[in-house]
Design a protein around this motif. Structure first.
Motif, PDB file in Angstrom:
ATOM      1  N   GLY A  29      22.124   7.598  -0.788  1.00  0.00           N
ATOM      2  CA  GLY A  29      21.593   8.776  -1.236  1.00  0.00           C
ATOM      3  C   GLY A  29      20.501   9.204  -0.686  1.00  0.00           C
ATOM      4  O   GLY A  29      19.797   8.126   0.187  1.00  0.00           O
ATOM      5  N   ASP A  30      19.947  10.105  -0.723  1.00  0.00           N
ATOM      6  CA  ASP A  30      18.574  10.430  -0.092  1.00  0.00           C
ATOM      7  C   ASP A  30      17.582  10.057  -1.452  1.00  0.00           C
ATOM      8  O   ASP A  30      17.091  10.611  -2.319  1.00  0.00           O
ATOM      9  N   SER A  31      17.050   8.743  -0.793  1.00  0.00           N
ATOM     10  CA  SER A  31      16.135   8.019  -1.821  1.00  0.00           C
ATOM     11  C   SER A  31      14.396   7.622  -1.358  1.00  0.00           C
ATOM     12  O   SER A  31      14.253   7.007  -0.497  1.00  0.00           O
ATOM     13  N   PRO A  32      13.782   8.653  -1.619  1.00  0.00           N
ATOM     14  CA  PRO A  32      12.440   8.633  -1.070  1.00  0.00           C
ATOM     15  C   PRO A  32      11.461   7.293  -1.209  1.00  0.00           C
ATOM     16  O   PRO A  32      11.574   6.701  -2.386  1.00  0.00           O
ATOM     17  N   ARG A  33      11.072   6.822  -0.221  1.00  0.00           N
ATOM     18  CA  ARG A  33      10.055   5.743  -0.547  1.00  0.00           C
ATOM     19  C   ARG A  33       9.314   5.594   0.864  1.00  0.00           C
ATOM     20  O   ARG A  33       9.620   6.559   1.850  1.00  0.00           O
ATOM     21  N   VAL A  34       8.193   4.903   0.251  1.00  0.00           N
ATOM     22  CA  VAL A  34       7.239   5.143   1.214  1.00  0.00           C
ATOM     23  C   VAL A  34       7.288   3.712   2.275  1.00  0.00           C
ATOM     24  O   VAL A  34       7.239   2.564   1.455  1.00  0.00           O
ATOM     25  N   VAL A  35       6.972   3.708   3.386  1.00  0.00           N
ATOM     26  CA  VAL A  35       7.101   2.510   4.276  1.00  0.00           C
ATOM     27  C   VAL A  35       5.718   2.322   4.665  1.00  0.00           C
ATOM     28  O   VAL A  35       5.222   2.949   5.504  1.00  0.00           O
ATOM     29  N   ILE A  36       5.002   1.097   4.695  1.00  0.00           N
ATOM     30  CA  ILE A  36       3.746   0.850   5.373  1.00  0.00           C
ATOM     31  C   ILE A  36       3.852  -0.525   6.023  1.00  0.00           C
ATOM     32  O   ILE A  36       4.462  -1.141   5.569  1.00  0.00           O
ATOM     33  N   ALA A  37       3.112  -0.442   7.312  1.00  0.00           N
ATOM     34  CA  ALA A  37       3.190  -1.676   7.944  1.00  0.00           C
ATOM     35  C   ALA A  37       1.671  -2.259   8.211  1.00  0.00           C
ATOM     36  O   ALA A  37       1.129  -1.664   9.098  1.00  0.00           O
ATOM     37  N   PRO A  38       1.313  -3.457   7.738  1.00  0.00           N
ATOM     38  CA  PRO A  38       0.052  -3.952   8.373  1.00  0.00           C
ATOM     39  C   PRO A  38       0.275  -4.538   9.439  1.00  0.00           C
ATOM     40  O   PRO A  38       1.467  -4.903  10.251  1.00  0.00           O
ATOM     41  N   CYS A  39      -0.759  -4.820  10.451  1.00  0.00           N
ATOM     42  CA  CYS A  39      -0.531  -5.160  11.719  1.00  0.00           C
ATOM     43  C   CYS A  39      -1.355  -6.471  12.074  1.00  0.00           C
ATOM     44  O   CYS A  39      -1.289  -7.035  13.110  1.00  0.00           O
ATOM     45  N   ASP A  40      -2.112  -6.921  11.067  1.00  0.00           N
ATOM     46  CA  ASP A  40      -2.816  -8.006  11.358  1.00  0.00           C
ATOM     47  C   ASP A  40      -2.893  -8.839  10.039  1.00  0.00           C
ATOM     48  O   ASP A  40      -2.822  -8.182   8.968  1.00  0.00           O
ATOM     49  N   VAL A  41      -3.706  -9.672   9.861  1.00  0.00           N
ATOM     50  CA  VAL A  41      -3.787 -10.512   8.458  1.00  0.00           C
ATOM     51  C   VAL A  41      -4.800  -9.620   7.824  1.00  0.00           C
ATOM     52  O   VAL A  41      -4.431  -9.622   6.341  1.00  0.00           O
ATOM     53  N   GLU A  42      -5.873  -9.262   8.190  1.00  0.00           N
ATOM     54  CA  GLU A  42      -6.878  -8.586   7.276  1.00  0.00           C
ATOM     55  C   GLU A  42      -6.012  -7.211   6.764  1.00  0.00           C
ATOM     56  O   GLU A  42      -6.240  -6.773   5.877  1.00  0.00           O
ATOM     57  N   ASP A  43      -5.249  -6.666   7.678  1.00  0.00           N
ATOM     58  CA  ASP A  43      -4.699  -5.306   7.287  1.00  0.00           C
ATOM     59  C   ASP A  43      -3.581  -5.865   6.228  1.00  0.00           C
ATOM     60  O   ASP A  43      -3.328  -4.840   5.590  1.00  0.00           O
ATOM     61  N   CYS A  44      -3.098  -6.895   6.160  1.00  0.00           N
ATOM     62  CA  CYS A  44      -2.397  -7.306   5.012  1.00  0.00           C
ATOM     63  C   CYS A  44      -2.786  -6.857   3.744  1.00  0.00           C
ATOM     64  O   CYS A  44      -2.129  -6.287   2.886  1.00  0.00           O
ATOM     65  N   PHE A  45      -4.075  -7.349   3.682  1.00  0.00           N
ATOM     66  CA  PHE A  45      -4.903  -7.008   2.382  1.00  0.00           C
ATOM     67  C   PHE A  45      -4.889  -5.470   2.118  1.00  0.00           C
ATOM     68  O   PHE A  45      -4.453  -5.064   1.228  1.00  0.00           O
ATOM     69  N   ASP A  46      -5.305  -4.712   3.332  1.00  0.00           N
ATOM     70  CA  ASP A  46      -5.501  -3.558   3.263  1.00  0.00           C
ATOM     71  C   ASP A  46      -4.293  -2.545   2.841  1.00  0.00           C
ATOM     72  O   ASP A  46      -4.120  -1.900   1.995  1.00  0.00           O
ATOM     73  N   SER A  47      -3.213  -2.980   3.516  1.00  0.00           N
ATOM     74  CA  SER A  47      -1.999  -2.276   3.432  1.00  0.00           C
ATOM     75  C   SER A  47      -1.283  -2.687   2.039  1.00  0.00           C
ATOM     76  O   SER A  47      -0.737  -1.756   1.454  1.00  0.00           O
ATOM     77  N   THR A  48      -1.543  -3.676   1.232  1.00  0.00           N
ATOM     78  CA  THR A  48      -1.149  -4.104  -0.069  1.00  0.00           C
ATOM     79  C   THR A  48      -1.896  -2.899  -1.074  1.00  0.00           C
ATOM     80  O   THR A  48      -1.313  -2.554  -1.743  1.00  0.00           O
ATOM     81  N   VAL A  49      -3.326  -2.895  -0.710  1.00  0.00           N
ATOM     82  CA  VAL A  49      -4.030  -2.161  -1.661  1.00  0.00           C
ATOM     83  C   VAL A  49      -3.556  -0.672  -1.685  1.00  0.00           C
ATOM     84  O   VAL A  49      -3.428   0.071  -2.427  1.00  0.00           O
ATOM     85  N   LEU A  50      -3.412  -0.235  -0.175  1.00  0.00           N
ATOM     86  CA  LEU A  50      -2.772   1.238  -0.094  1.00  0.00           C
ATOM     87  C   LEU A  50      -1.411   1.274  -0.610  1.00  0.00           C
ATOM     88  O   LEU A  50      -1.251   2.214  -1.236  1.00  0.00           O
ATOM     89  N   ALA A  51      -0.678   0.374  -0.721  1.00  0.00           N
ATOM     90  CA  ALA A  51       0.706   0.527  -1.168  1.00  0.00           C
ATOM     91  C   ALA A  51       0.555   0.736  -2.717  1.00  0.00           C
ATOM     92  O   ALA A  51       1.373   1.668  -3.239  1.00  0.00           O
ATOM     93  N   PHE A  52      -0.286  -0.082  -3.372  1.00  0.00           N
ATOM     94  CA  PHE A  52      -0.524   0.192  -4.819  1.00  0.00           C
ATOM     95  C   PHE A  52      -0.936   1.602  -5.154  1.00  0.00           C
ATOM     96  O   PHE A  52      -0.588   2.321  -5.994  1.00  0.00           O
TER      97      PHE A  52
END
Ligand SMILES: Cc1ncc(C[n+]2csc(CCOP(=O)(O)OP(=O)(O)O)c2C)c(N)n1
Ligand SMILES: Cc1ncc(C[n+]2csc(CCOP(=O)(O)OP(=O)(O)O)c2C)c(N)n1
Ligand code: SF4
Ligand code: SF4
Ligand SMILES: [Mg+2]
Ligand SMILES: [Mg+2]
Lengths: 597, 287, 597, 287
Positions: free
Chosen positions: A335-358
């Motif tokens: 089905g057409d199921s909207p979800r957002v996809v974010i990709a961190p690009c390094d370790v520091e960005d893992c932190f940032d991407s997760t905060v952004l994801a929430f």
């Protein structure tokens, strides 16, 4: 060409030889001097006793990648080195450090003359036995030896050793220090340095050392995680392990569930009950979660799902990296199921991407998938502590879902059609906000409804949010000059090699630009249009044989309308891109472009 | 104090669309009454389900209700309960939802002793998909997917739940709504995982005579057996000729949440001297 | 404008009123006269007693779709009709037939004057009571009545009634015949026909009447299905029900499993053991199968997976149609996991596509997904029996996987790298062919291997097959003139409305061409290039709000390179496209094109 | 007749990569011997698994072997067996694979009495993922995901299998390979679903002393209890202080395949007068 401000050390041996501990001590030592580090580890399929290797890059300047060439190869056992031949390539001018008493099997490793030129043989095991009373300390002897040969930060090293063994007896600590000193002394007295590599650096403020998976866990906690449910799977498990230890310190609950179907549904339950909830897994687990993620789309429940990608398909390569879960993240549900996809690009960005994801999940009431990968998840990098301190993040706001007003509650419509598609969300405990949530199509109140007209309306509502997400976020990462005619588009962990290659290429006189999106889906078209509009050609670099990222981009971006040639650069995963691979591709395309002028 | 709630206060605006005569009507009315008896507050009550005719039940209740996906009601309810421990959390569903596609979850919710009540409306068939065999369809019965007769032995849910170490196991019959009500009240009152199997006939795909057939087979437990004796409970459950109705097994043991609070959160917070701040958590990454 | 060779009858009432039986009797009668029929049914969410409606199109000429306008609306109960208002639209010149004793609630159905012009009121229930002794026969009275009013094949009707009740007592059969006659007689004696619709047709050889789901089941059996494992789910369940009854007649085994995870793994087991194996499901079930389908890709096991799509996401609209599982079918697995996707476009094509699916699965040793949908799966169409008879199919070869030769078995490499990527496959019972199959990355022998070089090689092997599939198949369905400047691309069940609209548009003087692929993935680019190369613009029509098909096509086809404008025509599912919707879009685009000349 | 096969003939070319001292070595060697004892033909033997250290076992056997996905070994093995009923089909795996993610399948394979042998190497931990809690990890044990101690009660697999109506249930210990061999031989010989729990220590994540700890807790069944008595079997299983080793329950009942042949295929073929041809199947669609 050796660069004395930047050294890449490879260490190989068997699992029991303390290779990984040695690496950790080394990166900790370097980081406490404020150096930049990047450490990869690689282990065999065997749980204990198998082969094991690490690759440590230590630098006086920021590092983007694992570094292409190994400057120094330390071999604790040649037998095990053999299994890593493809990962620890022997360059021409490599400097080898090995155990005097571990003979190299000549037939199997035909070293060239120049590879044999700088070769230090040191009796690691024997020294350990003599000075620490156990051959087990040979990894520490080795650290002492190489710190002396290459002028690595010695003081910091002994501090790191002490820290590493801080829960051990004072005797053990002492014997390890002795082992280190024995290594240093041996080199001082018995070895004649003949190689040109002497590491140079400036002392700075200490940096943190962190794994990508740990950064995700921290990001989640920073963003206000309340509830975690998960099931172990390589290479994501450290997230769960870390969270199940530290989340309870913040009054949160972490549960190991029976499988991934349970994990995703448990976090949906928590979200329904008003909590910030997350799970983390890898490919096979994500596949199992497909149905539950679709439920999150339909029931408009905020949840964060971390996928630390590994090689696939199926069980694939559990301890290796790949970027081939991209299309699944975007389109993996029925089905057409909207979800957002974010990709961190390094370790520091893992932190940032997760905060952004929430932030996005809570604000837009939808599932957000964070696509990390084994290459980021399992590596250690040095981090500027300021980027993560509570007061300093700032860039990312913390959000908690909008709740209904008293007015709303008079006749509460959980799925009220609003301008943005987002409706105030009530939850357990809010009087008057009781409603029926469901995976079946429903009307604004939440009552099941099966007619096409209602479905059209509610589908539009759910997708409308995307327009606002596209409005809210624009920034993507750009490297190199904007007006370059040659471009590279990449995503996630490929950033490191791409950025470094682009910087090098520009330094070499080529003009190349790169763009690395953080929000992958919905597709923020503007920065891409901006990026490609004056390009002659763009390389799309990715670790997916099927070229998923290219297919995805082409689905949204009319390259040919702008007359931009798309140059596929897709390869199967297993080993991350080397800077040189990207650079060579750049050079090739650059030459072709020049030739066609 | 606010006024006492009446059973009708638990009715939602949706009208049940079950077939006339369906056993689930009896279950629903017993639930309304049980809620009244317990004076549950709708805003602090969650009723969740998977997919099936029986799984439509939450929609008919005025509370926080959720109609999720097939077979996953227990993990969902677990997430709800752990997030809101003071709420009453009830999971409902059918024999297919629970014992077929959902079979992997029951044991885990039970052994962890998640403090939720799990009500299965067992009609020995897949109602919603119009009459295929379920794990409790008797051997030999012709259904739409077992044209030549059902080929698998039947599950004995009560027996399984005892084996799973569920801390409360009861059985009742939709044909006796008062008894249903009683079982549900006791189940909700029990701290820990409580399981109630309700024999709830599907008149459309198992025949109208199901009520009678079951009524002839049930016996009521007299309440004198040692309710904490697993072996006895297993023995009672083994009787598939006569279905014993009542509380078959019950034992208080710490719930998952209690263990978490006692053994995990308390220890963790002691280790960090209260609630750990981010800066404090960052310390461990110092080289 | 009434067309007397083509009649669309809508019948609405409550579930207990025998609406569906009446429809079936009618289509059977028409088919036994060699007419072309198309019948849709629609039921409410209620299992018993709820509303129910059908739409039957009967024609002297081949029909492509459900027909846009309802010529005759038969209402057995107005109350239930109301629930179908959106599905059974009341056109201006509709002819209404209703029960004299069931008054219409005027306020709720404001009929226009012209809608009231032709309105036959017949006491269905009363006549049934009088002549058949039970009001239950009112549906049959109704059939008699409308056959008389519109000159539908009467003789065939009574034969069909007899056949329908053949397992009932002679009394029941007789009373139903009486009911029919009562309807006929009542019209003859009491009704004055004032409408212009009198059906005209030629008698031909009888045609078969079949549901899409039944055609899939038959196709599987034709292709040599040995083992079926599945779990019921609307709207696919009939496939399993049919197979579990008839497969045992062919010595095959059909099992109901505990869930879809079990179903997919069971058929993988059967395939590993050398059998032709299949499962069928719908959206939620496919999501659960994602992991297993990836295992099929990795272990190179031939299996066929039928997805009868329904409205999504999540539980969505279980009894309604949508085309939004497309991207999931192609990209739904983690990792690069090659699978073939085929889409039938009508009932007959369900048979053909399933046969083809087995052919490809067995020949190329990979999973093949057949994307049907509720619109095809649940409708009945008349079929030329010759297209399915054993001896006549011919077009589709039956294939059984290649097994290893004696030479191969000397040192058997299950995953031997060959030119085509296909390796001879041994299975249980073949001596010397024992091997380890797995979902983990492996070498040619099947031994687990984790290095990047091997992964690259084996990934290439698995994808190479696609090149050969692209070679082997070229044909796609084209309608309308090839040199048309306006094109439509659609897939699956949307074909009906598109084909009919294209034929109409051309008849109206516009020049429009359409292409409908059967093999969706891998993407057979040549016919598409051919199709778009001279187009000015193409409409991409699909029942997916997110425009999945458009995104997919754009990922592979450079429309802008050819200067072709892409016109999205994406809508959420729930109700299939009407011919008129498509036609209006064509007209709009045509006019715009003309204006820009 | 061909020559007798030796236990070494069942060895594949792969070398086990388990940790030195792992319990699974004992299991593997017992399997080789059991195969020899039964003179299984490699081409007619299938050994399947999911994912885990224990699930690597099939790769070490010379037969048709399959290392599938986590938790799905039983459905896979079911498909194999039903497609090739004369073959010996064995499913193997760990406690996580079987009782956690795979928990939904065991009951169904058991109640359908699929004629396969299911061997679980139970080490009370997730070995392959390096030491997280499994459903059989004792309460309170610290693992990587239960830093403050394991919070869930443990499953009692034998008890569950009895409740599922498995027709053969045995327990054995990797520290006694002869007994393992005996149990496996009996399990394979039993027509119907046979379950063998093997206590098989993970020396790396549960400690090297596991062998000793278990050895001190096991008792051998004397073979005198009524092996067909479910209640007795349940009682034996209930004892979690001492693990009874041996065949705990066993009863012959028709296998799924037998039922299919008798009740389904026979009836179906009678209905169609032999094997139905396509043209014959088409008849039902005549109007
Ligand atoms: C993943 C998935 N598979 C299958 C279905 C189809 N389905 C819906 S309800 C149901 C079974 C219902 O049986 P039960 O749980 O006994 O409920 P009942 O209708 O009998 O009350 C099935 C198979 C689904 N919705 N989702
Ligand atoms: C769907 C999925 N989830 C998680 C994993 C990761 N995983 C691999 S093995 C395993 C558990 C192994 O435990 P067990 O079955 O007890 O086997 P052992 O290693 O202890 O023998 C897990 C969680 C996976 N491979 N697939
Ligand atoms: S089909 Fe059966 S279970 Fe479903 S509503 Fe009707 S009677 Fe009840
Ligand atoms: S980790 Fe444990 S189970 Fe796995 S091989 Fe090592 S000892 Fe055996
Ligand atoms: Mg049921
Ligand atoms: Mg284990």
């Amino acid at each position: 060409m050796l660069n004395n401000k930047n050294i890449v050390i490879g260490i190989a041996g068997s699992g029991g030889e303390g290779i990984i501990s040695a690496g950790e001590i080394l990166v900790n030592a370097a980081s406490s001097e404020g150096l930049f580090v990047f450490m990869l580890k690689s282990v065999g399929a065997q749980i204990r006793g198998g082969e094991s290797s690490i690759r440590v890059r230590v630098s006086d300047l920021p590092v983007q990648s694992q570094g292409d060439r190994i400057d120094v190869l330390v071999v604790l056992s040649w037998k095990n080195f053999l299994r890593f031949k493809s990962e620890l390539q022997l360059e021409e001018k490599v400097i080898i450090v090995s155990d005097t008493d571990d003979p190299m099997p000549d037939e199997e490793i035909p070293l060239t003359e120049s590879q044999r030129e700088f070769w230090y043989k040191i009796p690691f095991a024997k020294l350990a036995e003599e000075h620490a009373g156990t051959h087990q300390a040979k990894n520490i002897v080795m650290l002492g030896a190489i710190s002396e040969i290459f002028s690595l930060p010695r003081e910091a090293l002994s501090k790191s050793i002490k820290k590493k063994f801080k829960y051990k007896t004072p005797e053990i600590i002492e014997s390890n220090i002795k082992a280190m000193v024995a290594g240093v002394e041996y080199v001082k007295t018995q070895v004649v340095k003949n190689d040109p590599l002497t590491f140079e650096y400036q002392h700075r403020e200490p940096r943190l050392v962190m794994q990508g998976n740990e950064a995700v866990a921290l990001g989640a906690i920073y963003a206000g995680l309340d509830y975690y449910a998960g099931y172990p799977i390589t290479p994501s498990t450290e997230i769960m392990e870390w969270i199940s230890r530290y989340l309870p310190q913040r009054d949160g609950i972490a549960m190991q569930m029976e499988d991934e179907l349970a994990s995703i549904n448990a976090i949906l339950g928590a979200s329904f009950a008003g909590k910030k909830a997350m799970t983390a897994t890898s490919g096979p687990g994500i596949s199992l979660m497909s149905e539950g993620i679709g439920l999150a789309s339909m029931a408009e429940l905020p949840v964060v799902i971390i996928n630390v990608q590994r090689g696939g398909p199926s069980t694939g390569l559990p301890t290796k990296t790949e970027q081939a879960d991209l299309m699944q993240a975007i389109w993996g549900g029925h089905g057409d199921s909207p979800r957002v996809v974010i990709a961190p690009c390094d370790v520091e960005d893992c932190f940032d991407s997760t905060v952004l994801a929430f932030y996005i999940a809570e604000k837009y009431q939808c599932p957000v998938i964070v696509l990390s990968d084994q290459f980021i998840g399992h590596r250690k990098e040095s981090i500027n502590p300021e980027s993560m301190r509570g007061s300093k993040v700032g860039f990312r706001k913390i959000y908690h879902r909008d709740t209904p007003s008293a007015e709303d509650l008079k006749d509460y419509h959980r799925f009220k059609i609003t301008e943005t598609g987002v409706s105030p969300m009530s939850y357990l405990g809010i009087k008057g906000g009781e409603y029926l949530g469901s995976g079946i199509e429903h009307d604004e109140k939440g009552s099941p409804r099966g007619d096409a007209a209602n479905h059209a309306k509610m589908t539009e509502k759910r997708w409308k949010k995307f327009e606002y997400i596209k409005e809210e976020f624009r920034f993507e990462r750009f490297y190199g000059p904007k007006d370059a005619k040659l471009g590279i588009i990449a995503w996630g962990s490929t950033k490191g090699a791409v950025k470094e290659a682009v910087l090098k290429a520009n330094a070499m006189g080529m003009s190349v630009g790169a763009i690395i999106p953080q929000i992958i889906y919905p597709f923020l078209i503007e920065p891409f249009k901006e990026f490609i509009k004056n390009k002659d050609r763009v390389i799309i670099a990715e670790m997916s044989y099927a070229g998923q990222f290219r297919r995805y981009l082409r689905g949204f971006l009319r390259f040919s309308q702008y007359g931009v040639k798309v140059v596929p650069f897709a390869k199967a995963g297993g080993a991350p891109f080397m800077v040189e691979e990207i650079l060579n591709k750049i050079i090739k395309e650059w030459k072709e472009m020049e030739a066609r002028r | 104090m606010s006024e006492a709630l009446k059973s009708t206060d638990y009715k939602s605006n949706l009208k049940p669309i079950w077939c006339p005569g369906c056993g689930n009507f009896g279950v629903l009315s017993a639930i309304y009454k049980a809620f009244e008896e317990l004076q549950l507050q709708p805003e602090n009550t969650a009723v969740c389900s998977g997919i099936g005719c029986s799984s439509r039940l939450p929609g008919y209740i005025n509370a926080y209700t959720f109609n999720g996906i097939h077979g996953r009601v227990l993990p969902f309810a677990t997430g709800v309960k752990m997030s809101h421990p003071e709420a009453t959390v009830i999971a409902v569903g059918g024999d297919g939802d629970g014992f077929s596609i959902g079979a992997g979850h029951i044991g885990h919710a039970a052994r962890k002793n998640i403090d939720i009540t799990y009500i299965v409306m067992d009609n020995n068939i897949y109602g919603l998909t119009k009459g295929q065999a379920s794990p409790t369809t008797p051997l030999g019965v012709r259904t739409k997917t077992t044209y030549y007769g059902n080929m698998g032995m039947t599950f004995n849910p009560v027996r399984m739940l005892i084996a799973y170490k569920a801390s409360f196991v009861a059985r009742t019959f939709a044909g006796d709504p008062k008894h249903v009500q009683k079982m549900i009240v006791e189940a909700i009152q029990h701290p820990g995982f409580s399981f109630v199997e309700i024999l709830s006939p599907c008149v459309t795909f198992r025949g109208k005579d199901q009520f009678k057939i079951i009524r002839d087979k049930v016996t009521y437990l007299d309440g004198v057996h040692d309710i904490e004796d697993e072996l006895k409970a297993f023995d009672i459950a083994n009787n598939e000729e006569h279905f014993a109705l009542g509380v078959i097994y019950k034992k208080r043991r710490p719930t998952y949440y209690e263990i978490v609070m006692d053994k995990v959160t308390a220890k963790a917070k002691a280790a960090s001297n209260g609630i750990a701040q981010i800066d404090k958590l960052l310390e461990q990454f110092q080289p």
